[in-house]
Design a protein around this motif. Structure first.
Motif, mmCIF file in Angstrom:
data_model
loop_
_atom_site.group_PDB
_atom_site.id
_atom_site.type_symbol
_atom_site.label_atom_id
_atom_site.label_comp_id
_atom_site.label_asym_id
_atom_site.label_seq_id
_atom_site.Cartn_x
_atom_site.Cartn_y
_atom_site.Cartn_z
ATOM 1 N N PHE A 1 30.146 -21.674 -64.771
ATOM 2 C CA PHE A 1 30.453 -23.041 -64.372
ATOM 3 C C PHE A 1 29.137 -23.771 -64.171
ATOM 4 C CE2 PHE A 1 31.063 -26.295 -61.103
ATOM 5 C CZ PHE A 1 32.076 -27.042 -61.684
ATOM 6 N N MET A 2 28.988 -24.897 -64.864
ATOM 7 C CA MET A 2 27.780 -25.703 -64.742
ATOM 8 C C MET A 2 28.183 -27.131 -64.434
ATOM 9 S SD MET A 2 25.630 -24.260 -68.010
ATOM 10 C CE MET A 2 24.025 -24.770 -67.418
ATOM 11 N N ALA A 3 27.412 -27.781 -63.572
ATOM 12 C CA ALA A 3 27.680 -29.179 -63.238
ATOM 13 C C ALA A 3 26.359 -29.875 -62.961
ATOM 14 C CB ALA A 3 28.595 -29.280 -62.023
ATOM 15 N N SER A 4 26.332 -31.181 -63.197
ATOM 16 C CA SER A 4 25.160 -31.973 -62.875
ATOM 17 C C SER A 4 25.607 -33.328 -62.354
ATOM 18 C CB SER A 4 24.247 -32.143 -64.100
ATOM 19 O OG SER A 4 24.910 -32.862 -65.122
ATOM 20 N N ALA A 5 24.808 -33.877 -61.462
ATOM 21 C CA ALA A 5 25.050 -35.215 -60.919
ATOM 22 C C ALA A 5 23.756 -36.002 -61.077
ATOM 23 C CB ALA A 5 25.454 -35.136 -59.448
ATOM 24 N N ARG A 6 23.861 -37.224 -61.596
ATOM 25 C CA ARG A 6 22.674 -38.000 -61.921
ATOM 26 C C ARG A 6 22.710 -39.362 -61.234
ATOM 27 N NH1 ARG A 6 19.052 -37.501 -65.831
ATOM 28 N NH2 ARG A 6 20.233 -35.748 -66.652
ATOM 29 N N ASN A 7 21.589 -39.707 -60.617
ATOM 30 C CA ASN A 7 21.357 -41.046 -60.083
ATOM 31 C C ASN A 7 19.929 -41.383 -60.483
ATOM 32 O OD1 ASN A 7 21.337 -43.453 -58.767
ATOM 33 N ND2 ASN A 7 21.427 -42.591 -56.697
ATOM 34 N N ASP A 8 19.777 -41.959 -61.674
ATOM 35 C CA ASP A 8 18.462 -42.110 -62.304
ATOM 36 C C ASP A 8 17.406 -42.586 -61.323
ATOM 37 O OD1 ASP A 8 19.188 -41.215 -64.806
ATOM 38 O OD2 ASP A 8 19.843 -43.194 -65.471
ATOM 39 N N PRO A 9 16.239 -41.915 -61.339
ATOM 40 C CA PRO A 9 15.838 -40.857 -62.260
ATOM 41 C C PRO A 9 16.118 -39.448 -61.742
ATOM 42 C CG PRO A 9 13.956 -41.529 -60.978
ATOM 43 C CD PRO A 9 15.110 -42.370 -60.504
ATOM 44 N N TRP A 10 16.863 -39.329 -60.636
ATOM 45 C CA TRP A 10 17.066 -38.026 -60.007
ATOM 46 C C TRP A 10 18.307 -37.341 -60.572
ATOM 47 C CZ3 TRP A 10 12.904 -36.656 -57.531
ATOM 48 C CH2 TRP A 10 12.101 -37.640 -56.976
ATOM 49 N N VAL A 11 18.255 -36.013 -60.604
ATOM 50 C CA VAL A 11 19.387 -35.241 -61.105
ATOM 51 C C VAL A 11 19.501 -33.951 -60.298
ATOM 52 C CG1 VAL A 11 17.973 -34.084 -62.868
ATOM 53 C CG2 VAL A 11 20.452 -34.248 -63.180
ATOM 54 N N ALA B 1 23.163 -20.909 -58.671
ATOM 55 C CA ALA B 1 21.894 -21.623 -58.644
ATOM 56 C C ALA B 1 22.106 -23.089 -58.300
ATOM 57 C CB ALA B 1 21.201 -21.508 -59.996
ATOM 58 N N LEU B 2 21.179 -23.627 -57.509
ATOM 59 C CA LEU B 2 21.116 -25.054 -57.206
ATOM 60 C C LEU B 2 19.702 -25.525 -57.513
ATOM 61 C CD1 LEU B 2 22.987 -25.327 -53.779
ATOM 62 C CD2 LEU B 2 23.780 -26.188 -55.991
ATOM 63 N N ALA B 3 19.603 -26.715 -58.097
ATOM 64 C CA ALA B 3 18.288 -27.257 -58.436
ATOM 65 C C ALA B 3 18.321 -28.772 -58.360
ATOM 66 C CB ALA B 3 17.869 -26.803 -59.834
ATOM 67 N N ALA B 4 17.161 -29.339 -58.110
ATOM 68 C CA ALA B 4 16.994 -30.790 -58.101
ATOM 69 C C ALA B 4 15.838 -31.144 -59.022
ATOM 70 C CB ALA B 4 16.707 -31.293 -56.686
ATOM 71 N N GLY B 5 15.993 -32.244 -59.757
ATOM 72 C CA GLY B 5 14.964 -32.606 -60.709
ATOM 73 C C GLY B 5 14.861 -34.098 -60.917
ATOM 74 N N ARG B 6 14.026 -34.432 -61.889
ATOM 75 C CA ARG B 6 13.745 -35.826 -62.178
ATOM 76 C C ARG B 6 13.591 -35.987 -63.686
ATOM 77 N NH1 ARG B 6 11.349 -40.259 -59.343
ATOM 78 N NH2 ARG B 6 10.168 -41.610 -60.749
ATOM 79 N N THR B 7 14.061 -37.092 -64.206
ATOM 80 C CA THR B 7 13.913 -37.381 -65.627
ATOM 81 C C THR B 7 12.447 -37.662 -65.927
ATOM 82 O OG1 THR B 7 16.145 -38.310 -65.749
ATOM 83 C CG2 THR B 7 14.610 -38.907 -67.505
ATOM 84 N N VAL B 8 11.908 -36.937 -66.920
ATOM 85 C CA VAL B 8 10.501 -37.121 -67.289
ATOM 86 C C VAL B 8 10.370 -37.872 -68.612
ATOM 87 C CG1 VAL B 8 9.697 -35.129 -65.971
ATOM 88 C CG2 VAL B 8 10.444 -34.811 -68.342
#
Length: 195
Positions: A18-28, A62-69
């Motif tokens: 199961f994979m999911a992502s939530a985006r609030n540009d530029p954060w994901v 797994a949990l991760a936080a990132g940013r659009t590059v």
């Protein structure tokens, strides 16, 4: 234990992801979980033990936080940091040549830090290509961990698609008398929902 892909339907009891992502540009933010249960019996041909049965259950979260590059109207590339927790249970049953059995179960759990990149590219109105690459462990939990995912999604509607791809994951854990040096690789088939 080495289970060739041609034997996977015989030895694979269950696998799910199961994979999911939530985006609030530029954060994901990313969530990724897997569960794999396999069982196999191998002949030993020994004087005392004739065969061994092995049942392995592996769960990851797994949990991760990132940013659009990098981004464009057709896609984006994200970099992220996070952690993956592992839960392992291996059961061994030795079958004696005279019919007796000896059993043992090993359990272990650990958490690996991870870093990675993930991206999507809209090839046309229906097809979207996706992929991810990550590395982790660094001796904190496991000695090392890495995975790669590549695939494509066919959009049936604006909110629903059918995804297919391939995922390969490796982990090398050797602590507390438990050795888990494993490669898991195989096709990914699933449904994609967008909100």
């Amino acid at each position: 234990m080495d289970i060739p892909f041609r034997d996977i339907l015989d030895d694979l009891d269950f696998a799910g992801m199961f994979m999911a992502s939530a985006r609030n540009d530029p954060w994901v933010f990313y969530l990724d979980s897997t569960y794999v249960k396999t069982s196999t019996t191998e002949a030993l041909g020994g004087v005392v033990f004739d065969s061994i049965g092995i049942r392995s259950k592996t769960t990851t979260f797994a949990l991760a936080a990132g940013r659009t590059v990098a981004s464009s109207p057709k896609g984006h590339l994200d970099a992220y940091v996070g952690a993956r927790a592992w839960w392992l249970s291996n059961s061994f049953k030795l079958h004696g040549v005279n019919g007796g059995t000896t059993s043992q179960t090993e359990k272990a759990s650990w958490v690996n830090p991870l870093i990675g990149v993930a991206g999507r590219y809209r090839a046309d109105d229906r097809w979207t290509l996706f992929g991810a690459l990550e590395v982790g462990g660094f001796g904190v939990g496991a000695d090392s961990e890495w995975s790669v995912l590549a695939g494509a999604t066919y959009s049936v509607s604006d909110s629903f698609g059918v995804s297919m791809g391939w995922r390969h994951m490796e982990v090398d854990y050797d602590k507390g008398g438990v050795l888990f040096d494993v490669e898991q690789s195989g096709p990914v088939l699933g449904a994609t929902f967008r909100f």
